[in-house]
Design a protein around this motif. Structure first.
Motif, PDB file in Angstrom:
ATOM      1  N   LEU A  28       0.850  -1.190   0.000  1.00  0.00           N
ATOM      2  CA  LEU A  28       0.000   0.000   0.000  1.00  0.00           C
ATOM      3  C   LEU A  28       0.878   1.228   0.000  1.00  0.00           C
ATOM      4  N   ASP A  29       0.367   2.300  -0.590  1.00  0.00           N
ATOM      5  CA  ASP A  29       1.139   3.554  -0.601  1.00  0.00           C
ATOM      6  C   ASP A  29       0.177   4.732  -0.521  1.00  0.00           C
ATOM      7  N   GLY A  30       0.502   5.692   0.324  1.00  0.00           N
ATOM      8  CA  GLY A  30      -0.351   6.862   0.505  1.00  0.00           C
ATOM      9  C   GLY A  30      -0.487   7.667  -0.781  1.00  0.00           C
ATOM     10  N   LYS A  31      -1.709   8.118  -1.062  1.00  0.00           N
ATOM     11  CA  LYS A  31      -1.944   8.906  -2.279  1.00  0.00           C
ATOM     12  C   LYS A  31      -1.608  10.369  -2.013  1.00  0.00           C
ATOM     13  N   CYS A  32      -0.702  10.914  -2.818  1.00  0.00           N
ATOM     14  CA  CYS A  32      -0.284  12.317  -2.705  1.00  0.00           C
ATOM     15  C   CYS A  32       0.128  12.682  -1.274  1.00  0.00           C
ATOM     16  N   PHE A  33       0.946  11.846  -0.673  1.00  0.00           N
ATOM     17  CA  PHE A  33       1.341  12.125   0.706  1.00  0.00           C
ATOM     18  C   PHE A  33       2.342  13.257   0.821  1.00  0.00           C
ATOM     19  N   HIS A  34       2.911  13.623  -0.310  1.00  0.00           N
ATOM     20  CA  HIS A  34       3.765  14.803  -0.300  1.00  0.00           C
ATOM     21  C   HIS A  34       2.923  15.991   0.199  1.00  0.00           C
ATOM     22  N   LYS A  35       1.745  16.110  -0.398  1.00  0.00           N
ATOM     23  CA  LYS A  35       0.824  17.187  -0.032  1.00  0.00           C
ATOM     24  C   LYS A  35       0.185  16.916   1.332  1.00  0.00           C
ATOM     25  N   PHE A  36      -0.216  15.666   1.540  1.00  0.00           N
ATOM     26  CA  PHE A  36      -0.865  15.304   2.806  1.00  0.00           C
ATOM     27  C   PHE A  36       0.045  15.634   3.997  1.00  0.00           C
ATOM     28  N   ALA A  37       1.345  15.328   3.834  1.00  0.00           N
ATOM     29  CA  ALA A  37       2.313  15.595   4.915  1.00  0.00           C
ATOM     30  C   ALA A  37       2.443  17.102   5.161  1.00  0.00           C
ATOM     31  N   ASP A  38       2.492  17.872   4.079  1.00  0.00           N
ATOM     32  CA  ASP A  38       2.582  19.338   4.224  1.00  0.00           C
ATOM     33  C   ASP A  38       1.326  19.905   4.871  1.00  0.00           C
ATOM     34  N   ASN A  41       1.296  19.364   8.542  1.00  0.00           N
ATOM     35  CA  ASN A  41       2.481  19.824   9.289  1.00  0.00           C
ATOM     36  C   ASN A  41       3.382  18.704   9.790  1.00  0.00           C
ATOM     37  N   PHE A  42       3.575  17.666   8.954  1.00  0.00           N
ATOM     38  CA  PHE A  42       4.505  16.608   9.339  1.00  0.00           C
ATOM     39  C   PHE A  42       5.910  17.213   9.394  1.00  0.00           C
ATOM     40  N   LYS A  43       6.652  16.798  10.389  1.00  0.00           N
ATOM     41  CA  LYS A  43       8.029  17.251  10.531  1.00  0.00           C
ATOM     42  C   LYS A  43       8.847  16.704   9.358  1.00  0.00           C
ATOM     43  N   LYS A  44       9.774  17.522   8.836  1.00  0.00           N
ATOM     44  CA  LYS A  44      10.614  17.089   7.729  1.00  0.00           C
ATOM     45  C   LYS A  44      12.002  16.713   8.235  1.00  0.00           C
ATOM     46  N   PRO A  45      12.623  15.681   7.723  1.00  0.00           N
ATOM     47  CA  PRO A  45      12.112  14.769   6.713  1.00  0.00           C
ATOM     48  C   PRO A  45      11.278  13.630   7.303  1.00  0.00           C
ATOM     49  N   ASN A  46      11.365  13.424   8.623  1.00  0.00           N
ATOM     50  CA  ASN A  46      10.638  12.319   9.247  1.00  0.00           C
ATOM     51  C   ASN A  46       9.774  12.817  10.387  1.00  0.00           C
ATOM     52  N   ASP A  47       8.543  12.384  10.419  1.00  0.00           N
ATOM     53  CA  ASP A  47       7.680  12.691  11.546  1.00  0.00           C
ATOM     54  C   ASP A  47       7.400  11.391  12.292  1.00  0.00           C
ATOM     55  N   LEU A  48       7.991  11.297  13.487  1.00  0.00           N
ATOM     56  CA  LEU A  48       7.880  10.055  14.258  1.00  0.00           C
ATOM     57  C   LEU A  48       6.420   9.693  14.537  1.00  0.00           C
ATOM     58  N   GLN A  74       7.619   1.954   5.703  1.00  0.00           N
ATOM     59  CA  GLN A  74       8.534   3.095   5.630  1.00  0.00           C
ATOM     60  C   GLN A  74       7.799   4.216   4.928  1.00  0.00           C
ATOM     61  N   SER A  75       8.113   5.447   5.292  1.00  0.00           N
ATOM     62  CA  SER A  75       7.474   6.608   4.663  1.00  0.00           C
ATOM     63  C   SER A  75       5.955   6.409   4.642  1.00  0.00           C
ATOM     64  N   ASP A  76       5.328   6.537   3.474  1.00  0.00           N
ATOM     65  CA  ASP A  76       3.869   6.393   3.404  1.00  0.00           C
ATOM     66  C   ASP A  76       3.457   5.036   2.853  1.00  0.00           C
ATOM     67  N   GLU A  77       4.344   4.037   2.959  1.00  0.00           N
ATOM     68  CA  GLU A  77       4.001   2.731   2.390  1.00  0.00           C
ATOM     69  C   GLU A  77       4.101   1.592   3.385  1.00  0.00           C
TER      70      GLU A  77
END
Ligand code: DGT
Ligand code: MG
Ligand code: MG
Ligand code: MG
Ligand code: MG
Length: 276
Positions: A28-38, A41-48, A74-77
């Motif tokens: 599975l992989d999050g759809k458009c998580f680049h935007k979802f994370a922004d 307010n997910f911490k960059k590069p990793n939000d625990l 890992q990440s959004d997957e």
């Protein structure tokens, strides 16, 4: 009971039974998580917090589907591995993929507050999914190594990139560079751009270069970064003795070990056979 005249439409449903005796991997992989994370307010590069939520959603999937041997995130997957002789839903691909994907997505949403606290969930996230079959253990192990190697490559890049931006004050991309206006005598002025771009800085660098930038310029030893960031999370079932009576109980545990080492797979041979 007599068949209705509409019954023939059933014939349009095609068979999607997966090959028997092969390893079923659902990723599975999050759809458009680049935007979802922004947006969240997910911490960059990793939000625990976000990674822990992913792990908890995966745990909730593993708890529901006893035929799942492992999960790797890992990440959004997240990847889920079914036992080889799994016969759930008669190995129908669509049934397996959709139930896993929806259980994961709803769990991610349902447990959001448990991990993200005050951050409000602004809209429902979605996850895509695919099924891949692997014919033997070696290929399955290489699949797991491939996903973990991906964590390492991305995390070293992202850690260096965001350190350059956040601490080195480099701009992230060409689009937003530092602009200084230099005014010459007689009122003429021109824009003087300092193209200190993080992206440019990292272009063509290898792992050793990034480790060196982090260490020499920012006094960061990449080895000391959190294991969950460097290696992702492996979930698997483990039989443990719960009391002196030697009664065994199966629990789901999480580790952040180095799966690229062959010794990991030698030490965890029972991962492929554990009874759930
Ligand atoms: P997709 O999968 O094609 O719909 O598009 P994305 O945007 O989900 O791209 P993907 O899956 O290749 O990359 C995952 C994105 O998720 C990545 O751009 C950054 C974001 N992301 C994942 N975990 C974190 C995190 O902990 N913190 C932040 N800030 N971002 C994260
Ligand atoms: Mg993607
Ligand atoms: Mg994604
Ligand atoms: Mg992704
Ligand atoms: Mg039904």
């Amino acid at each position: 009971m007599a068949k209705s005249s509409f019954e023939y439409v059933k014939k349009f449903e095609l068979d999607d039974t997966l090959l028997p005796n092969t390893w079923i991997v659902v990723r599975l992989d999050g759809k458009c998580f680049h935007k979802f994370a922004d947006d969240h307010n997910f911490k960059k590069p990793n939000d625990l917090r976000a990674l822990k939520l992913m792990n908890y959603a995966a745990f909730s999937v593993m708890r529901d589907f006893s035929d799942l041997l492992m999960g790797f995130g890992q990440s959004d997957e997240y990847s889920f591995v079914f036992k080889k002789d799994c016969n759930l839903y008669k190995r129908r691909a669509a049934k397996l993929l959709t139930t896993i994907t929806s259980k994961f997505s709803t769990s991610y949403t349902y447990y959001w507050n448990k991990f993200l606290g005050d951050q409000q969930l602004l809209y429902p996230p979605s996850f895509d999914g695919r099924i891949v079959l692997y014919p033997n253990e070696d290929t399955l192990i290489d699949y797991m190594k491939w996903r973990q190697a991906d964590v390492h490559i991305n995390n070293l890049y992202n850690t260096t990139f965001w350190t350059l931006v956040q601490e080195g004050k480099l701009s992230p991309t060409q689009a937003s560079f530092n602009c200084y206006v230099i005014t010459l005598n007689k009122g003429h002025s021109f824009n003087f751009y300092i193209l200190f771009q993080a992206e440019k800085r990292l272009c063509g660098t290898v792992s050793a270069d990034k480790n060196e930038i982090l260490f020499k310029e920012f006094n960061i030893n990449y080895n000391n970064e959190l294991e969950i960031f460097k290696r992702g999370t492996l979930l698997f079932r483990k039989n443990i003795n719960i009391d002196e009576s030697n009664k065994c109980s199966t629990v789901i545990v999480d580790v952040h070990d180095d799966m690229l080492k062959d010794s990991f797979w030698k030490d965890h041979k029972d991962l492929f056979t554990i009874k759930s």
